[in-house]
Enzyme design. Structure first.
Site, PDB file in Angstrom:
ATOM      1  N   ILE A 140      33.659  43.698  43.236  1.00  0.00           N
ATOM      2  CA  ILE A 140      33.927  43.284  44.606  1.00  0.00           C
ATOM      3  C   ILE A 140      34.001  44.563  45.436  1.00  0.00           C
ATOM      4  O   ILE A 140      34.639  45.539  45.034  1.00  0.00           O
ATOM      5  CB  ILE A 140      35.239  42.470  44.702  1.00  0.00           C
ATOM      6  CG1 ILE A 140      35.513  42.042  46.152  1.00  0.00           C
ATOM      7  CG2 ILE A 140      36.411  43.228  44.122  1.00  0.00           C
ATOM      8  CD1 ILE A 140      36.729  41.131  46.275  1.00  0.00           C
ATOM      9  N   SER A 141      33.313  44.598  46.556  1.00  0.00           N
ATOM     10  CA  SER A 141      33.224  45.816  47.356  1.00  0.00           C
ATOM     11  C   SER A 141      34.561  46.178  47.990  1.00  0.00           C
ATOM     12  O   SER A 141      35.414  45.315  48.236  1.00  0.00           O
ATOM     13  CB  SER A 141      32.181  45.638  48.457  1.00  0.00           C
ATOM     14  OG  SER A 141      30.890  45.532  47.924  1.00  0.00           O
TER      15      SER A 141
END
Length: 411
Positions: free
Chosen positions: A92-93
């Site tokens: 997940i960024s």
């Protein structure tokens, strides 16, 4: 499909966050009480303001429950500005890059947006309150199905999910006002160009395995007009985009791009380097060589000042790495906390993006004129990727860098 990969710097509370979160936020994230989680989100908003200025985007970050988009064993880190693993070699960024990309799209309430790379669903959740509809595609089936179920359960009724190859887009719902891509193809997929409406905008990372440019693309009179925003590092787009990739390069040989900071985007951001915090290019009397040097400055231990760059590094081919840089220091205090650091950090990862070790070069403290700092370090045998971080991590003062180099010593 796959979110941006970011360096997990070593400080347990502030530095692990890569954005300089405080111990209070770390404790709140660990506690998992609703009030504490809300406070952690607001602290996160303050941290990402260096990258994001649109109040609508900041509000979306502050309201989106990121801890619900990560695995249970990662929830303690949910409100740090860092990438987190979500399984299937994906991450997940960091909220900072999610917010930055969202802001560049200039989301409007009437927009229909296509996202390529659902991942955990966090980017779609951020977009949801800002636009009319979000259509999101994930190529990895378990991730896509899990994200769809999560978004539905959380009430994101204007988000529509699909498992498939993002290269092909979603023609049944085209044209789209905006397109956002969270994995990196070498070139812009033709179907996405065709599905972007006239006057529409696309944010997409383009380039090679370890050197990519985050681009803002506008479609005008049927033609694309591209602006390079900054350098970045995303997981490559798989599927058809990978089949069509022309330039693979020698991914195993360690090398840095723009170690002298001379090349910049039109916005004055150094090419090759990404995730800059409290960093600026200087071109005054303090420059050592060429026209520019990189300056890091911090007045608070709670905020890091750094820049990152990824490069290929095959531990089966090379045993050692020579790392060097020209460095100048001004009022960098002595280290009193073992987790504080000033210098260079290299983190190594295997082919699944799992950590296989790290090396520190420093700490360097005090005040000193330009000098060459050099060290030879061991490359872990399982390493395939390295991420270099330079700057101040939990220390105040000023540090200048120029002519940063990495070189494999022994085959």
């Amino acid at each position: 499909m796959l979110a941006r990969f970011a360096l997990p710097i070593r400080k347990l509370s502030r530095i692990l966050a890569v954005g300089g979160m405080t111990l209070l936020v770390a404790q709140a994230a660990l506690a998992q009480r609703p009030a504490d989680l809300a406070a952690a989100r607001q602290q996160l908003v303050e941290q990402v303001k260096e990258a994001v200025s649109d109040p609508r985007v900041l509000e979306a970050i502050g309201k989106t429950e990121r801890h619900l988009f990560v695995p249970a064993d990662q929830r303690k880190n949910a409100y740090f500005d860092m990438a987190l693993p979500i399984g299937h070699n994906a991450t997940i960024s960091p909220p900072g890059i999610v917010g930055f990309m969202t802001e560049q799209l200039d989301p409007q309430p009437t927009d229909k947006v296509l996202e390529i790379g659902t991942g955990s669903g966090y980017q779609a959740a951020i977009l949801s309150p800002l636009v009319d509809k979000v259509y999101t595609i994930e190529i990895t089936e378990p991730l896509g199905r899990r994200a769809a179920a999560r978004l539905k359960q959380l009430g994101y009724d204007n988000v529509f999910c699909k498992v498939g190859d993002g290269y092909e887009g979603w023609p049944e719902h085209a044209p789209f006002d905006k397109i956002i891509v969270t994995c990196s193809p070498e070139k812009i997929p033709v179907p996405l160009v065709e599905q972007l409406r006239e006057g529409g905008m696309m944010v997409i990372p383009l380039g090679e395995r370890f050197q990519q440019s985050l681009c803002l693309v506008r479609k005008k009179d049927g033609e694309l007009h591209r602006e390079v925003l900054e350098s970045t590092f995303f997981i490559p787009m798989t599927g058809k985009a990978e089949e069509l990739r022309e330039r693979l390069g020698d991914e195993a040989t360690p090398q840095l791009e723009n170690g002298g900071f001379e090349e910049t985007t039109a916005r004055g951001v150094p090419l090759g380097w990404y995730y800059l915090r409290q960093a600026e290019l200087i071109s005054d009397g303090r420059v050592h060589a060429g026209q520019r040097s990189m300056r890091f400055a911090s007045e608070s231990k709670d905020r890091t000042a750094h820049a990152l760059q990824a490069f290929g590094c095959d531990g089966e081919r090379f045993r050692q790495l020579r790392v060097s840089a020209l460095v100048r220091l001004d009022r960098v205090p002595a280290v009193t906390d073992r987790s504080d650091f000033a210098g260079l950090q290299i983190h190594f990862y295997d082919d699944r993006r799992m950590s296989v070790g790290s090396q520190l070069i420093g700490p360097w403290t005090g005040t000193s004129d330009w000098s060459r700092r050099e060290e030879v370090i061991r490359i872990p045998p399982r390493a395939k990727l390295a991420v270099l971080g330079i700057g101040l991590f939990g220390l105040t003062g000023e540090m200048l860098f120029d002519d940063v180099r990495v070189e494999a010593v022994s085959p």
